[in-house]
Design an enzyme around this catalytic site. Structure first.
Site, PDB file in Angstrom:
ATOM      1  N   MET A  99       0.927  -1.201   0.128  1.00  0.00           N
ATOM      2  CA  MET A  99      -0.119  -0.163  -0.146  1.00  0.00           C
ATOM      3  C   MET A  99       0.822   1.377  -0.012  1.00  0.00           C
ATOM      4  SD  MET A  99      -2.139  -1.585   3.140  1.00  0.00           S
ATOM      5  CE  MET A  99      -3.521  -0.206   3.312  1.00  0.00           C
ATOM      6  N   GLY A 187       1.557   4.429   4.277  1.00  0.00           N
ATOM      7  CA  GLY A 187       2.619   3.495   3.645  1.00  0.00           C
ATOM      8  C   GLY A 187       2.598   2.025   4.552  1.00  0.00           C
ATOM      9  N   SER A 188       2.305   1.120   3.763  1.00  0.00           N
ATOM     10  CA  SER A 188       2.407  -0.379   4.676  1.00  0.00           C
ATOM     11  C   SER A 188       2.103  -1.500   3.617  1.00  0.00           C
ATOM     12  CB  SER A 188       1.309  -0.276   5.664  1.00  0.00           C
ATOM     13  OG  SER A 188       0.131   0.273   5.062  1.00  0.00           O
ATOM     14  N   ARG A 189       1.842  -2.632   4.209  1.00  0.00           N
ATOM     15  CA  ARG A 189       1.729  -3.865   3.517  1.00  0.00           C
ATOM     16  C   ARG A 189       0.705  -4.766   4.103  1.00  0.00           C
ATOM     17  NH1 ARG A 189       7.260  -7.510   2.065  1.00  0.00           N
ATOM     18  NH2 ARG A 189       6.111  -9.405   2.427  1.00  0.00           N
TER      19      ARG A 189
END
Length: 226
Positions: A99, A187-189
């Site tokens: 993301m 921001g990430s996953r």
């Protein structure tokens, strides 16, 4: 489209701070009109970028007991067979969705069922696409016993910019496919681990929408939509 609850307080105090700074500049630096206007424009752009990060668009949620729906908006960056050590301690298929800061950062239940395991892990803030971010970064792990039968593990992972993970589930909760189970800021996953006989419906590089895109189909005797 509406603003997500996780962003309302941040947006409120941000706009107050920007207004205060701009008013102060116009008072103390009244002669430099050009600079003040440029700073005001930059402030407006910065606020709009923050506003779009916390957007919560309407989704036409797709639900089916043996279909795995994307838990987040973003890009598929990993599809591979890996050893999952935390809960299963065996080999699973992993699907990872990255993301970026411009994606919607709501995370959704990919499947309906009962939460059999939940754990929050404090950790580092490696970039979200780093191979070790799944085990080294701040993260949450959720395991759901799906209505179709198989157990599905999904993990929120903080990235280099993400400094707070929010979750809305606990062990024993009944969760519904497509509903929010958390939010990751900046921001990430999200990693999803499924049984080896799962039929993966996406490819590397595909862009997916949380709650709408089918990413896999679990093996079950139930009738399929595909």
């Amino acid at each position: 489209m509406k603003i997500h609850k996780e962003g309302r307080r941040i947006l409120f105090f941000t706009i107050l701070a920007l207004l205060a700074v701009n008013l102060l500049l116009f008072q103390l630096n009244a002669r430099n009109v050009t600079f003040n206007r440029i700073f005001a424009a930059i402030s407006a752009v910065a606020f709009l970028l923050l506003l779009q990060f916390f957007r919560s668009p309407y989704r036409n949620l797709l639900t089916h007991e043996d279909l795995l729906i994307a838990p987040a908006d973003g890009k598929v960056v990993v599809i591979e067979d890996v050893h999952e050590p935390e809960y299963f301690d065996d080999v699973r298929k992993q699907i990872s969705i990255f993301m970026s800061p411009i994606n919607v950062h709501i995370t959704r239940n990919p499947i309906s069922g009962i939460v059999r395991y939940f754990k929050y892990h404090p950790g580092n803030y490696l970039v979200a696409w780093h191979p070790k971010s799944s085990t080294k970064n701040e993260r949450t792990t959720v395991v759901v016993e799906s209505d179709a039968g198989p157990l599905v593990l999904f993990r929120q992972i903080a990235g280099a910019m993400a400094r707070r993970i929010v979750w809305y589930v606990n062990e024993g909760d009944e969760v519904n496919q497509g509903e929010e189970f958390g939010f990751i800021k900046f921001g990430s996953r999200v990693d999803v681990f499924v049984p080896m006989d799962t039929d993966i419906k996406v490819q590397l590089g595909d862009k997916v929408k949380g709650g709408e895109t089918v990413i896999a189909q679990l093996k079950t005797t139930s009738p399929s939509l595909f």
